[in-house]
Motif scaffolding. Structure first.
Motif, PDB file in Angstrom:
ATOM      1  N   VAL A  82       0.822  -1.202   0.000  1.00 30.32           N
ATOM      2  CA  VAL A  82       0.000   0.000   0.000  1.00 30.32           C
ATOM      3  C   VAL A  82       0.862   1.260   0.000  1.00 30.32           C
ATOM      4  O   VAL A  82       0.593   2.221  -0.723  1.00 30.32           O
ATOM      5  CB  VAL A  82      -0.951   0.008   1.215  1.00 30.32           C
ATOM      6  N   TRP A  83       1.920   1.266   0.818  1.00 26.87           N
ATOM      7  CA  TRP A  83       2.793   2.444   0.943  1.00 26.87           C
ATOM      8  C   TRP A  83       4.166   1.967   1.372  1.00 26.87           C
ATOM      9  O   TRP A  83       4.290   1.000   2.133  1.00 26.87           O
ATOM     10  CB  TRP A  83       2.241   3.411   1.988  1.00 26.87           C
ATOM     11  N   SER A  84       5.198   2.656   0.893  1.00 29.59           N
ATOM     12  CA  SER A  84       6.546   2.315   1.339  1.00 29.59           C
ATOM     13  C   SER A  84       7.480   3.479   1.089  1.00 29.59           C
ATOM     14  O   SER A  84       7.192   4.388   0.300  1.00 29.59           O
ATOM     15  CB  SER A  84       7.068   1.071   0.617  1.00 29.59           C
ATOM     16  N   ASP A  85       8.602   3.445   1.743  1.00 23.95           N
ATOM     17  CA  ASP A  85       9.738   4.316   1.450  1.00 23.95           C
ATOM     18  C   ASP A  85      10.977   3.440   1.493  1.00 23.95           C
ATOM     19  O   ASP A  85      11.281   2.839   2.523  1.00 23.95           O
ATOM     20  CB  ASP A  85       9.843   5.459   2.457  1.00 23.95           C
ATOM     21  N   ALA A  86      11.674   3.358   0.352  1.00 23.24           N
ATOM     22  CA  ALA A  86      12.911   2.581   0.260  1.00 23.24           C
ATOM     23  C   ALA A  86      14.129   3.489   0.288  1.00 23.24           C
ATOM     24  O   ALA A  86      15.236   3.050  -0.028  1.00 23.24           O
ATOM     25  CB  ALA A  86      12.909   1.730  -1.007  1.00 23.24           C
ATOM     26  N   PHE A  87      13.941   4.744   0.653  1.00 20.65           N
ATOM     27  CA  PHE A  87      15.002   5.702   0.948  1.00 20.65           C
ATOM     28  C   PHE A  87      15.988   5.903  -0.203  1.00 20.65           C
ATOM     29  O   PHE A  87      17.203   5.828  -0.010  1.00 20.65           O
ATOM     30  CB  PHE A  87      15.726   5.310   2.243  1.00 20.65           C
ATOM     31  N   PRO A  88      15.470   6.195  -1.405  1.00 17.17           N
ATOM     32  CA  PRO A  88      16.370   6.615  -2.471  1.00 17.17           C
ATOM     33  C   PRO A  88      16.855   8.034  -2.207  1.00 17.17           C
ATOM     34  O   PRO A  88      16.197   8.804  -1.510  1.00 17.17           O
ATOM     35  CB  PRO A  88      15.484   6.561  -3.714  1.00 17.17           C
ATOM     36  N   GLY A  89      17.995   8.364  -2.758  1.00 15.79           N
ATOM     37  CA  GLY A  89      18.490   9.723  -2.596  1.00 15.79           C
ATOM     38  C   GLY A  89      19.994   9.775  -2.595  1.00 15.79           C
ATOM     39  O   GLY A  89      20.676   8.769  -2.351  1.00 15.79           O
ATOM     40  N   ALA A  90      20.499  10.951  -2.851  1.00 13.70           N
ATOM     41  CA  ALA A  90      21.941  11.140  -2.892  1.00 13.70           C
ATOM     42  C   ALA A  90      22.540  11.014  -1.504  1.00 13.70           C
ATOM     43  O   ALA A  90      21.890  11.352  -0.500  1.00 13.70           O
ATOM     44  CB  ALA A  90      22.266  12.519  -3.470  1.00 13.70           C
ATOM     45  N   PRO A  91      23.775  10.516  -1.397  1.00 15.75           N
ATOM     46  CA  PRO A  91      24.396  10.366  -0.081  1.00 15.75           C
ATOM     47  C   PRO A  91      24.514  11.704   0.629  1.00 15.75           C
ATOM     48  O   PRO A  91      24.815  12.742   0.022  1.00 15.75           O
ATOM     49  CB  PRO A  91      25.777   9.774  -0.396  1.00 15.75           C
ATOM     50  N   GLY A  92      24.231  11.678   1.932  1.00 13.02           N
ATOM     51  CA  GLY A  92      24.368  12.874   2.748  1.00 13.02           C
ATOM     52  C   GLY A  92      23.181  13.802   2.716  1.00 13.02           C
ATOM     53  O   GLY A  92      23.213  14.863   3.337  1.00 13.02           O
ATOM     54  N   GLN A 144      20.627  10.710   7.510  1.00 13.80           N
ATOM     55  CA  GLN A 144      21.021  10.891   6.119  1.00 13.80           C
ATOM     56  C   GLN A 144      20.715   9.678   5.267  1.00 13.80           C
ATOM     57  O   GLN A 144      20.641   8.551   5.746  1.00 13.80           O
ATOM     58  CB  GLN A 144      22.514  11.183   6.039  1.00 13.80           C
ATOM     59  N   MET A 145      20.536   9.963   3.965  1.00 15.92           N
ATOM     60  CA  MET A 145      20.477   8.908   2.981  1.00 15.92           C
ATOM     61  C   MET A 145      21.898   8.417   2.725  1.00 15.92           C
ATOM     62  O   MET A 145      22.836   9.210   2.650  1.00 15.92           O
ATOM     63  CB  MET A 145      19.868   9.435   1.684  1.00 15.92           C
ATOM     64  N   SER A 146      22.041   7.107   2.573  1.00 12.67           N
ATOM     65  CA  SER A 146      23.371   6.550   2.367  1.00 12.67           C
ATOM     66  C   SER A 146      23.849   6.685   0.932  1.00 12.67           C
ATOM     67  O   SER A 146      25.042   6.579   0.648  1.00 12.67           O
ATOM     68  CB  SER A 146      23.375   5.062   2.742  1.00 12.67           C
ATOM     69  N   GLY A 147      22.911   6.914  -0.003  1.00 12.95           N
ATOM     70  CA  GLY A 147      23.233   6.834  -1.416  1.00 12.95           C
ATOM     71  C   GLY A 147      23.057   5.434  -1.957  1.00 12.95           C
ATOM     72  O   GLY A 147      23.175   5.206  -3.159  1.00 12.95           O
ATOM     73  N   GLY A 148      22.764   4.471  -1.092  1.00 14.60           N
ATOM     74  CA  GLY A 148      22.544   3.085  -1.485  1.00 14.60           C
ATOM     75  C   GLY A 148      21.161   2.604  -1.119  1.00 14.60           C
ATOM     76  O   GLY A 148      20.962   1.439  -0.802  1.00 14.60           O
ATOM     77  N   TRP A 152      25.741  10.986  17.911  1.00 18.02           N
ATOM     78  CA  TRP A 152      27.082  11.557  18.061  1.00 18.02           C
ATOM     79  C   TRP A 152      27.204  12.210  19.428  1.00 18.02           C
ATOM     80  O   TRP A 152      26.237  12.791  19.941  1.00 18.02           O
ATOM     81  CB  TRP A 152      27.358  12.623  17.006  1.00 18.02           C
ATOM     82  N   LEU A 153      28.385  12.138  20.002  1.00 14.98           N
ATOM     83  CA  LEU A 153      28.692  12.865  21.237  1.00 14.98           C
ATOM     84  C   LEU A 153      29.637  13.998  20.893  1.00 14.98           C
ATOM     85  O   LEU A 153      30.751  13.772  20.413  1.00 14.98           O
ATOM     86  CB  LEU A 153      29.337  11.937  22.268  1.00 14.98           C
ATOM     87  N   ASP A 154      29.185  15.221  21.112  1.00 13.90           N
ATOM     88  CA  ASP A 154      30.004  16.410  20.897  1.00 13.90           C
ATOM     89  C   ASP A 154      30.162  17.122  22.239  1.00 13.90           C
ATOM     90  O   ASP A 154      29.207  17.719  22.740  1.00 13.90           O
ATOM     91  CB  ASP A 154      29.344  17.337  19.875  1.00 13.90           C
ATOM     92  N   GLY A 155      31.361  17.031  22.796  1.00 10.81           N
ATOM     93  CA  GLY A 155      31.559  17.567  24.133  1.00 10.81           C
ATOM     94  C   GLY A 155      30.763  16.735  25.115  1.00 10.81           C
ATOM     95  O   GLY A 155      31.001  15.540  25.278  1.00 10.81           O
ATOM     96  N   SER A 156      29.776  17.355  25.741  1.00 10.37           N
ATOM     97  CA  SER A 156      28.931  16.635  26.692  1.00 10.37           C
ATOM     98  C   SER A 156      27.518  16.439  26.161  1.00 10.37           C
ATOM     99  O   SER A 156      26.636  15.997  26.892  1.00 10.37           O
ATOM    100  CB  SER A 156      28.876  17.407  28.021  1.00 10.37           C
ATOM    101  N   THR A 157      27.288  16.759  24.880  1.00 10.98           N
ATOM    102  CA  THR A 157      25.943  16.714  24.317  1.00 10.98           C
ATOM    103  C   THR A 157      25.807  15.598  23.294  1.00 10.98           C
ATOM    104  O   THR A 157      26.610  15.504  22.357  1.00 10.98           O
ATOM    105  CB  THR A 157      25.589  18.050  23.641  1.00 10.98           C
ATOM    106  N   TRP A 158      24.796  14.764  23.478  1.00 10.43           N
ATOM    107  CA  TRP A 158      24.474  13.733  22.511  1.00 10.43           C
ATOM    108  C   TRP A 158      23.441  14.265  21.520  1.00 10.43           C
ATOM    109  O   TRP A 158      22.415  14.827  21.923  1.00 10.43           O
ATOM    110  CB  TRP A 158      23.915  12.498  23.191  1.00 10.43           C
ATOM    111  N   SER A 159      23.703  14.095  20.238  1.00  7.59           N
ATOM    112  CA  SER A 159      22.723  14.410  19.199  1.00  7.59           C
ATOM    113  C   SER A 159      22.332  13.119  18.495  1.00  7.59           C
ATOM    114  O   SER A 159      23.066  12.131  18.505  1.00  7.59           O
ATOM    115  CB  SER A 159      23.298  15.415  18.196  1.00  7.59           C
ATOM    116  N   SER A 160      21.157  13.144  17.864  1.00 10.73           N
ATOM    117  CA  SER A 160      20.696  11.957  17.148  1.00 10.73           C
ATOM    118  C   SER A 160      19.602  12.357  16.173  1.00 10.73           C
ATOM    119  O   SER A 160      19.364  13.546  15.930  1.00 10.73           O
ATOM    120  CB  SER A 160      20.205  10.889  18.137  1.00 10.73           C
ATOM    121  N   GLY A 161      18.919  11.341  15.590  1.00 12.47           N
ATOM    122  CA  GLY A 161      17.893  11.591  14.588  1.00 12.47           C
ATOM    123  C   GLY A 161      16.598  10.873  14.899  1.00 12.47           C
ATOM    124  O   GLY A 161      16.578   9.780  15.484  1.00 12.47           O
TER     125      GLY A 161
END
Length: 280
Positions: A33-43, A75-79, A87-96
């Motif tokens: 019915v619906w999908s996303d296979a994550f096409p797209g340029a890397p980054g 990010q899209m991998s390009g694949g 990621w840990l930057d200093g004392s702060t964790w970021s994510s998605g």
């Protein structure tokens, strides 16, 4: 349940090295019915016609991460895969974190399936304390004023601390909160696995209807209307619109917090080959 085509294998070079391009499989008796296979340029960021990109610290579960609209975290991998990277930057964790704009309601009188192909980064498990990737569903009513857990939540896959155990859980007002009603399954390795939930509403008696969790066609958890014991609550999980969520949390009440060995980056990422909704 049998599938007639499993993957479109394409060796490509993504931002984290060789990755596989996945396509949603075809299943006998189901239509896609619906999908996303994550096409797209890397980054690049994921398709915002399909997804809301969440930002900030949401103030839930005592988590640490700040979600960012940043290809470093999301990010899209390009694949033809999506990479969610803490990621840990200093004392702060970021994510998605992304949440689908698409919503669906399980098919009355039929079967509905939601599935994703997911793998985890190659870092040693000992370096993943406090990391909490998830593929899950929330009731769309939470976007319109209904609180949690009354909106309903179905966690198709969660893991914590890099452990090779997958958890599937339902959260609702009759689900033994805050723990919920769940089951678990050993994960063979950190490579791609298929994670699925199936609503079987073919029985006219709500007590006999089921929601079932699978990894690679292996059933590992099931709930019935009779288990929930409340028709209104069961209807919240089976007869109301739902939306997809993919995220990588850091810290929180369940996994605990990162330690000196915890490492962010691509070796700790969650990588998604596709997300798909099927119906009979």
């Amino acid at each position: 349940m049998h599938f007639t085509s499993y993957l479109s294998v394409l060796s490509v070079l993504g931002t984290s090295g060789g990755v596989l391009a996945w396509a949603p499989p075809s299943y006998d008796g189901y239509r896609l019915v619906w999908s996303d296979a994550f096409p797209g340029a890397p980054g690049t960021l994921p398709n915002e016609n399909n997804w809301n990109i969440i930002t900030g610290n949401l103030g839930v579960n005592n988590e640490l991460e700040v979600y960012q609209r940043d290809p470093r975290n999301l990010q899209m991998s390009g694949g033809n895969t999506l990479q969610i990277v803490p990621w840990l930057d200093g004392s702060t964790w970021s994510s998605g974190r992304i949440e689908s704009k698409y919503t669906f309601t399980p098919q009355p009188g039929g079967r509905t399936m939601a599935e994703a192909q997911i793998r985890f980064g190659s870092n040693d498990i000992s370096t993943k304390q406090g990391l909490w990737p998830a593929f899950w569903l929330l009731g769309d009513s939470i976007r319109h004023g209904t609180g949690w857990p009354a909106c309903g939540e179905l966690d198709i896959l969660e893991t914590i601390n890099g452990q090779l155990t997958g958890y599937g859980t339902a959260h609702c007002t009759a689900c033994n909160e805050p723990v919920g009603r769940g089951g678990s399954v050993p994960i063979p390795n950190q490579d791609f696995q298929r994670w699925r939930i199936v609503w079987d509403l073919t029985n006219g008696d709500w007590r006999a209807q089921t929601i079932t969790w699978f990894m690679n066609d292996q059933q590992f958890h099931q709930l019935s209307g009779a288990t929930i014991g409340d028709q209104g609550v069961w209807s919240t999980l089976t007869n109301k619109p739902l939306f997809f969520i993919l995220n990588m949390a850091v810290g929180g009440n369940w996994p605990g917090y990162p330690n000196d060995r915890t490492q962010g980056g691509y070796g700790a990422m969650m990588e998604v080959g596709y997300v798909a909704h099927y119906s009979t």
